[in-house]
Design a protein around this motif. Structure first.
Motif: not given
Length: 451
Positions: A90-104, A109-123
Motif C-alpha cells: 500500500i504505497n499511497i497513504r496520507y497524513l492529515l493535520c486537523n487545524a480546524d480550530e473552531m471550538e469556542p 493551535d493558532r498560536m503555534l501555526m502563526e509563530q512556530l510554523p516550522h515546529l508543526l512541519i517538523e512534527g
C-alpha cells in the motif's frame, strides 16, 4: 494574548528542558522562520529520526512516551499510529493535520501555526516518516488567514532546504505537504467530516468502522492528528521517553506538557505551556491572576464550550483528563473560561446552544432536531416565558443527545454544558418559568377528528 508564562515569581523562563512547545517563541511575537528555527535546534529531531531510527521505532517511541491527542478527545497517538496498515504494497497513504480550530474559546493551535510554523512541519515530517505517508495536508480553519500565510511561507522554506519534497535528507523518502483552508464549519473538527470536506464533499461524519487508518482520504489509509499533538513529536524524538514523561506533575496520568489558558474577566487572560497535573487553581490564580476587580468567579469551563461547567470549589482539580473527570466533566482543549457573577446562565447557554445547533451537519435526527428544540426552550425561559416542564424537557434532551445516542460526538458535547448548568444553577432556569396563570391556557374542548 499572553504568550509568556507569568507566575508568583514574575516571569518564568521558558527553556527546552521544561517548555518543549514554546521555548523557541520570540518575545516580540514574530514568527520563527527557518534560519532562526534551525539555529534553535530545529529539524535536529527530524535528522535523528531519518538517520538513526527505523520507522517502527519512531511509532514505538511516541507510544512509550504516552503522547495523547491534544484536540480534545485525548486518544493515545502511538496507538492511532499503530492502526495504520503494515502492508508495504500500500504505497499511497496520507497524513492529515486537523487545524480546524473552531471550538469556542480555544486558540492554542493558532498560536503555534502563526509563530512556530516550522515546529508543526517538523512534527508532520517525522510523523510521515513513521507512517510511510507520502503526502500531507494541513486542514486549516478558513478564518486563520495569518496562519495560512505563515504556514505557506514555511512550507516553501522547507522545500528550498530539502526538508520537504523528493529524497528528503538523502533518505530516498518523499513527502509533499499542502495547506488546505476550509470553508468554516465546526463539524470539520471531527476527523471523518474533515476528510469528506477535503475531498470536496459535504462535511458529514462517516460511519466507523471502517476507520480512517483503513479507509480515509480517497479510500486510502489516513492518519489524522491535531496541531498541538504533532508539535510534541520532535521533542519526544530528540530528548526521549523518560524526559518527556518527567515533565508531568505527580499524580497526572497524562504525560508531557499542555498549552492551557484562561479567558473571561480575569486579570491576565492568556495561554501558557504548563505540565499536565497543574491544578486549575494555580492556572486561574497564579497565571490568569484571578478575577478582575469588581467581579467574582461564578463558574468555569475547563476546556472549551463543549465541556461541562464547574464551580469555584472545583479549582483544586488537577488539569489532566482523569483529574477533571473526577469533578464531573472533561479536560477538552485545556483552555478554560471564567464565568463572572454578572452573567445569566440561561442567556449564556442559549448563546452556546445556538452555535451548536447552527453547526450541526443535520445528518442524525437527535442532533438535527434536538439542538434547535433546546434553543427554543432556552429562548422562552430567557424571556420569562418558559412553561412548566421545560426544564425537565431540557434534561430529557441532555439524555437523548448524550454519548452513544448520536452519529458523532457533536451533540454530546453540545449538551454537556447545558446539563451541568441546570445542575448547578437550576434556580436561574426556574426564574424564567412563567407562573401558571400566565401559561398558555388549554383548549376549551378537545378537537374531534372529522369535526
Amino acid at each position: 494574548m499572553t504568550l509568556t508564562s507569568f507566575g508568583p515569581a514574575n516571569l518564568i523562563k521558558r527553556s527546552a528542558e521544561t517548555h518543549p512547545l514554546t521555548w523557541r517563541l520570540r518575545d516580540d511575537g514574530e514568527p520563527v522562520w527557518l534560519d532562526e528555527y534551525q539555529a534553535k535546534n530545529g529539524y535536529a529531531a527530524a535528522r535523528k529520526a531519518f538517520a538513526d531510527m527505523a520507522q517502527d521505532d519512531i511509532v514505538q517511541t511516541v507510544k512509550d512516551a504516552g503522547l495523547k491527542g491534544r484536540g480534545g478527545a485525548g486518544f493515545p497517538t502511538g496507538v492511532k499510529w499503530g492502526l495504520m496498515p503494515k502492508d508495504e504494497s500500500i504505497n499511497i497513504r496520507y497524513l492529515l493535520c486537523n487545524a480546524d480550530e473552531m471550538e469556542p474559546n480555544t486558540w492554542k493551535d493558532r498560536m503555534l501555526m502563526e509563530q512556530l510554523p516550522h515546529l508543526l512541519i517538523e512534527g508532520m515530517l517525522i510523523s510521515a516518516r513513521a507512517l510511510k505517508t507520502y503526502r500531507g495536508y494541513i486542514f486549516l480553519r478558513g478564518e486563520y488567514t495569518t496562519a495560512a500565510k505563515h504556514l505557506n511561507r514555511a512550507v516553501e522554506e522547507a522545500k528550498a532546504a530539502g526538508l520537504l519534497g523528493k529524497n528528503i535528507l538523502g533518505s530516498g523518502f518523499d513527502f509533499e505537504l499542502f495547506v488546505h483552508t476550509g470553508a468554516g464549519r465546526y463539524i470539520c473538527g471531527e476527523e471523518t467530516a474533515l476528510i469528506n470536506s477535503l475531498e470536496g464533499r459535504r462535511a458529514n461524519p462517516r460511519s466507523k468502522p471502517p476507520f480512517p487508518a483503513a479507509v480515509g482520504v480517497w479510500g486510502k489509509p489516513t492518519c489524522v492528528n491535531n496541531v498541538e499533538t504533532l508539535c510534541n513529536v520532535p521533542a519526544i524524538i530528540a530528548d526521549g521517553v523518560d524526559w518527556y514523561k518527567s515533565l508531568a506533575r505527580e499524580g497526572s496520568e497524562d504525560m508531557g506538557t499542555k498549552l492551557m489558558g484562561f479567558s473571561g474577566k480575569v486579570k491576565n487572560p492568556g495561554l501558557w505551556e504548563l505540565p499536565f497535573g497543574v491544578t486549575a487553581r494555580e492556572l486561574f490564580e497564579d497565571y490568569a491572576g484571578g478575577m478582575r476587580d469588581g467581579y467574582t468567579l461564578k463558574a468555569w469551563q475547563p476546556g472549551g464550550a463543549g465541556t461541562g461547567f464547574l464551580l469555584p470549589e472545583h479549582l483544586d482539580a488537577q488539569m489532566y483528563a482523569g483529574g477533571i473527570g473526577k469533578v464531573g466533566t472533561r479536560m477538552g482543549t485545556g483552555l478554560a473560561m471564567a464565568v463572572d457573577n454578572t452573567v445569566n446562565m440561561v442567556s449564556l447557554l442559549r448563546n452556546m446552544e445556538q452555535f451548536f445547533a447552527r453547526e450541526s451537519c443535520g445528518f442524525c435526527t437527535p442532533c438535527r432536531d434536538g439542538l434547535p428544540w433546546s434553543v427554543k426552550l432556552l429562548m422562552a425561559i430567557e424571556k420569562g416565558e418558559g412553561q412548566p416542564g421545560d426544564i425537565e424537557t431540557l434534561l430529557g434532551l441532555v439524555g437523548f443527545l448524550g454519548p452513544g445516542k448520536t452519529f458523532c460526538a457533536h451533540a454530546p458535547g453540545a449538551v454537556e454544558p447545558l446539563g451541568s448548568a441546570i445542575k448547578y444553577f437550576r434556580s436561574e432556569f426556574e426564574a424564567g418559568i412563567a407562573p401558571k396563570s400566565a401559561a398558555v391556557p388549554p383548549l376549551a374542548k378537545p378537537i374531534e377528528v372529522g369535526a
